[in-house]
Design a protein around this motif. Sequence first.
Motif, PDB file in Angstrom:
ATOM      1  N   LEU A 100      43.548 109.257  18.820  1.00 37.52           N
ATOM      2  CA  LEU A 100      44.880 109.294  19.417  1.00 37.52           C
ATOM      3  C   LEU A 100      45.482 110.703  19.472  1.00 37.52           C
ATOM      4  N   PRO A 101      45.409 111.509  18.385  1.00 38.37           N
ATOM      5  CA  PRO A 101      45.944 112.878  18.469  1.00 38.37           C
ATOM      6  C   PRO A 101      45.307 113.694  19.594  1.00 38.37           C
ATOM      7  N   PHE A 102      44.003 113.491  19.804  1.00 41.24           N
ATOM      8  CA  PHE A 102      43.325 114.203  20.899  1.00 41.24           C
ATOM      9  C   PHE A 102      43.885 113.777  22.245  1.00 41.24           C
ATOM     10  N   ILE A 103      44.059 112.477  22.450  1.00 41.94           N
ATOM     11  CA  ILE A 103      44.577 111.969  23.723  1.00 41.94           C
ATOM     12  C   ILE A 103      46.006 112.462  23.955  1.00 41.94           C
ATOM     13  N   CYS A 104      46.836 112.411  22.893  1.00 38.81           N
ATOM     14  CA  CYS A 104      48.218 112.874  23.018  1.00 38.81           C
ATOM     15  C   CYS A 104      48.272 114.364  23.338  1.00 38.81           C
ATOM     16  N   SER A 105      47.446 115.141  22.642  1.00 35.20           N
ATOM     17  CA  SER A 105      47.440 116.590  22.888  1.00 35.20           C
ATOM     18  C   SER A 105      46.957 116.907  24.298  1.00 35.20           C
ATOM     19  N   LEU A 106      46.014 116.109  24.801  1.00 30.50           N
ATOM     20  CA  LEU A 106      45.508 116.306  26.159  1.00 30.50           C
ATOM     21  C   LEU A 106      46.618 116.069  27.185  1.00 30.50           C
ATOM     22  N   ILE A 107      47.396 115.005  26.951  1.00 32.44           N
ATOM     23  CA  ILE A 107      48.501 114.696  27.871  1.00 32.44           C
ATOM     24  C   ILE A 107      49.567 115.780  27.813  1.00 32.44           C
ATOM     25  N   ILE A 108      49.965 116.148  26.583  1.00 31.14           N
ATOM     26  CA  ILE A 108      51.005 117.176  26.420  1.00 31.14           C
ATOM     27  C   ILE A 108      50.553 118.507  26.993  1.00 31.14           C
ATOM     28  N   GLU A 109      49.286 118.855  26.714  1.00 32.21           N
ATOM     29  CA  GLU A 109      48.781 120.142  27.183  1.00 32.21           C
ATOM     30  C   GLU A 109      48.690 120.186  28.704  1.00 32.21           C
ATOM     31  N   LEU A 114      50.691 122.448  33.624  1.00 34.53           N
ATOM     32  CA  LEU A 114      51.252 122.316  34.969  1.00 34.53           C
ATOM     33  C   LEU A 114      52.589 123.050  35.088  1.00 34.53           C
ATOM     34  N   ASP A 115      53.254 123.207  33.939  1.00 32.87           N
ATOM     35  CA  ASP A 115      54.540 123.893  33.956  1.00 32.87           C
ATOM     36  C   ASP A 115      54.391 125.353  34.384  1.00 32.87           C
ATOM     37  N   THR A 116      53.206 125.902  34.201  1.00 32.00           N
ATOM     38  CA  THR A 116      52.991 127.282  34.645  1.00 32.00           C
ATOM     39  C   THR A 116      53.093 127.395  36.164  1.00 32.00           C
ATOM     40  N   ILE A 117      52.940 126.240  36.823  1.00 30.84           N
ATOM     41  CA  ILE A 117      53.029 126.218  38.286  1.00 30.84           C
ATOM     42  C   ILE A 117      54.440 125.863  38.752  1.00 30.84           C
ATOM     43  N   PHE A 118      55.021 124.836  38.080  1.00 26.69           N
ATOM     44  CA  PHE A 118      56.308 124.313  38.549  1.00 26.69           C
ATOM     45  C   PHE A 118      57.515 124.848  37.772  1.00 26.69           C
ATOM     46  N   ASN A 119      57.252 125.466  36.592  1.00 26.18           N
ATOM     47  CA  ASN A 119      58.327 126.069  35.796  1.00 26.18           C
ATOM     48  C   ASN A 119      59.446 125.071  35.436  1.00 26.18           C
ATOM     49  N   PHE A 120      59.043 123.942  34.844  1.00 27.70           N
ATOM     50  CA  PHE A 120      60.025 122.947  34.413  1.00 27.70           C
ATOM     51  C   PHE A 120      60.755 123.398  33.150  1.00 27.70           C
ATOM     52  N   TYR A 121      60.021 124.073  32.266  1.00 24.15           N
ATOM     53  CA  TYR A 121      60.569 124.406  30.951  1.00 24.15           C
ATOM     54  C   TYR A 121      60.628 125.917  30.768  1.00 24.15           C
ATOM     55  N   SER A 122      61.407 126.301  29.790  1.00 29.41           N
ATOM     56  CA  SER A 122      61.486 127.717  29.448  1.00 29.41           C
ATOM     57  C   SER A 122      60.221 128.138  28.715  1.00 29.41           C
ATOM     58  N   SER A 123      59.907 129.402  28.785  1.00 23.40           N
ATOM     59  CA  SER A 123      58.699 129.903  28.122  1.00 23.40           C
ATOM     60  C   SER A 123      58.776 129.737  26.612  1.00 23.40           C
ATOM     61  N   ASP A 124      59.969 129.850  26.033  1.00 21.37           N
ATOM     62  CA  ASP A 124      60.128 129.668  24.585  1.00 21.37           C
ATOM     63  C   ASP A 124      59.797 128.235  24.181  1.00 21.37           C
ATOM     64  N   PHE A 125      60.235 127.285  25.008  1.00 22.41           N
ATOM     65  CA  PHE A 125      59.946 125.880  24.715  1.00 22.41           C
ATOM     66  C   PHE A 125      58.441 125.614  24.766  1.00 22.41           C
ATOM     67  N   VAL A 126      57.771 126.153  25.776  1.00 21.56           N
ATOM     68  CA  VAL A 126      56.324 125.957  25.925  1.00 21.56           C
ATOM     69  C   VAL A 126      55.576 126.583  24.752  1.00 21.56           C
ATOM     70  N   ASP A 127      55.965 127.801  24.384  1.00 27.71           N
ATOM     71  CA  ASP A 127      55.322 128.472  23.252  1.00 27.71           C
ATOM     72  C   ASP A 127      55.513 127.687  21.969  1.00 27.71           C
ATOM     73  N   LEU A 128      56.713 127.102  21.788  1.00 26.35           N
ATOM     74  CA  LEU A 128      56.992 126.312  20.589  1.00 26.35           C
ATOM     75  C   LEU A 128      56.097 125.079  20.527  1.00 26.35           C
ATOM     76  N   GLN A 129      55.906 124.421  21.656  1.00 26.22           N
ATOM     77  CA  GLN A 129      55.068 123.217  21.694  1.00 26.22           C
ATOM     78  C   GLN A 129      53.616 123.556  21.349  1.00 26.22           C
ATOM     79  N   PHE A 130      53.127 124.637  21.911  1.00 26.28           N
ATOM     80  CA  PHE A 130      51.755 125.053  21.604  1.00 26.28           C
ATOM     81  C   PHE A 130      51.625 125.425  20.128  1.00 26.28           C
ATOM     82  N   HIS A 131      52.647 126.066  19.585  1.00 24.41           N
ATOM     83  CA  HIS A 131      52.625 126.449  18.178  1.00 24.41           C
ATOM     84  C   HIS A 131      52.582 125.210  17.284  1.00 24.41           C
ATOM     85  N   ILE A 132      53.371 124.206  17.614  1.00 23.70           N
ATOM     86  CA  ILE A 132      53.393 122.961  16.835  1.00 23.70           C
ATOM     87  C   ILE A 132      52.043 122.252  16.933  1.00 23.70           C
ATOM     88  N   MET A 133      51.515 122.158  18.132  1.00 20.87           N
ATOM     89  CA  MET A 133      50.230 121.482  18.327  1.00 20.87           C
ATOM     90  C   MET A 133      49.110 122.201  17.593  1.00 20.87           C
TER      91      MET A 133
END
Length: 363
Positions: A100-109, A114-133
């Motif tokens: 399950l953690p692998f599947i969840c991380s795959l979805i989140i990642e 995709l946010d690098t294309i559409f820019n939904f979130y701020s870069s700080d938010f994206v960096d924080l998510q990657f740091h947590i994961m």
Amino acid sequence: MNTILLGFAIIVSGSIGYFISIALVTTSFYKNRANNYLSLSLFLLTSLTLFGWFDIEDTVLEFLNNPVLEYLFGVTLFTYFLIQIQHKYLKESWYKWLYLPFICSLIIETILYLDTIFNFYSSDFVDLQFHIMDNASFVYNVFLIFWGRKLIKGSHTISEDKKSWLLRLNLFIICIITCWLLSTIEFYVFNSEYATSFLWILLSFLLWWVLYYGVFKLQIIVQKDEIHQYLVSKNTHNTQAKKKIRETTVSKIITQLYVLMEEEELYKNPLLSRLDLANRLGTSEGYLSQIINQEINKSVIQFVNEYRIEAAKNLLHDPVFNKYSIEAIGMEAGFKSKSAFYNAFNTSLGMSPGAYRKLQKKS
């Protein structure tokens, strides 16, 4: 210069890692369910090593270098351990939830990528998510590795040789995870990467070590165990030897010695010594050697090796065991090493075990 050499070593080791991964799932000698998971684990570890060393930013491969592979690596290696020790967890319904953690991380990642294309979130938010994961994947891997180690230690379904290998592999992974943690601390605290370089060296060495001791040697042990289990189930041990209690012997010790060899098959213990035999027979080493020499005209090692060679001949002659390596057959017969098997066999029959097997196939 040092960086170039290290990079070259990592490329070579990465090639070895990918080669092992492919060989494990394509070669009949290695192919089995457990090695399928080991193959995937090595493939993931090799990929993480190469992606971590070489700059892959702003490429498609950058997606793979994120925590998703780390989550999958821990589960596949844990599954490999479970299969090797034949643990009941594999049949439990909850076991699949470990993915399950692998599947969840795959979805989140995927969403974050995709946010690098559409820019939904701020870069700080994206960096924080990657740091947590990333940190969560570290904790998850540590949990699975130590859990696997506990299960291996408590297992009673495998041989000591196999258990020793599994514990060594597990310890190696623990060292890698520890180095991984130190490299992360060093990077953020001291802004240097000495521990990171050591991590790549350690990962590279692991791939070379797994190639020989972890794959080839373990497969020999696995084959030896399979041969033994087959012999036990089919009761195809050397029946001629069991009938040859010598009436010509006048010594009770020699009669008991034949019983130990033919009924208990002590010769299959590669660590069997003259002292062990003497203790079982309630006599001294010197007297045992003397009585064997007087009544059988052989030394103790010659006497024991005759049984081993006879057992090996039966296995080499039987087409059922053609798929097993000669070294595995020698181990099942009781020889401690390949060289000892070849030397004793060649001295007794004037040919190598391989030549004997070929001769039997033609006859």
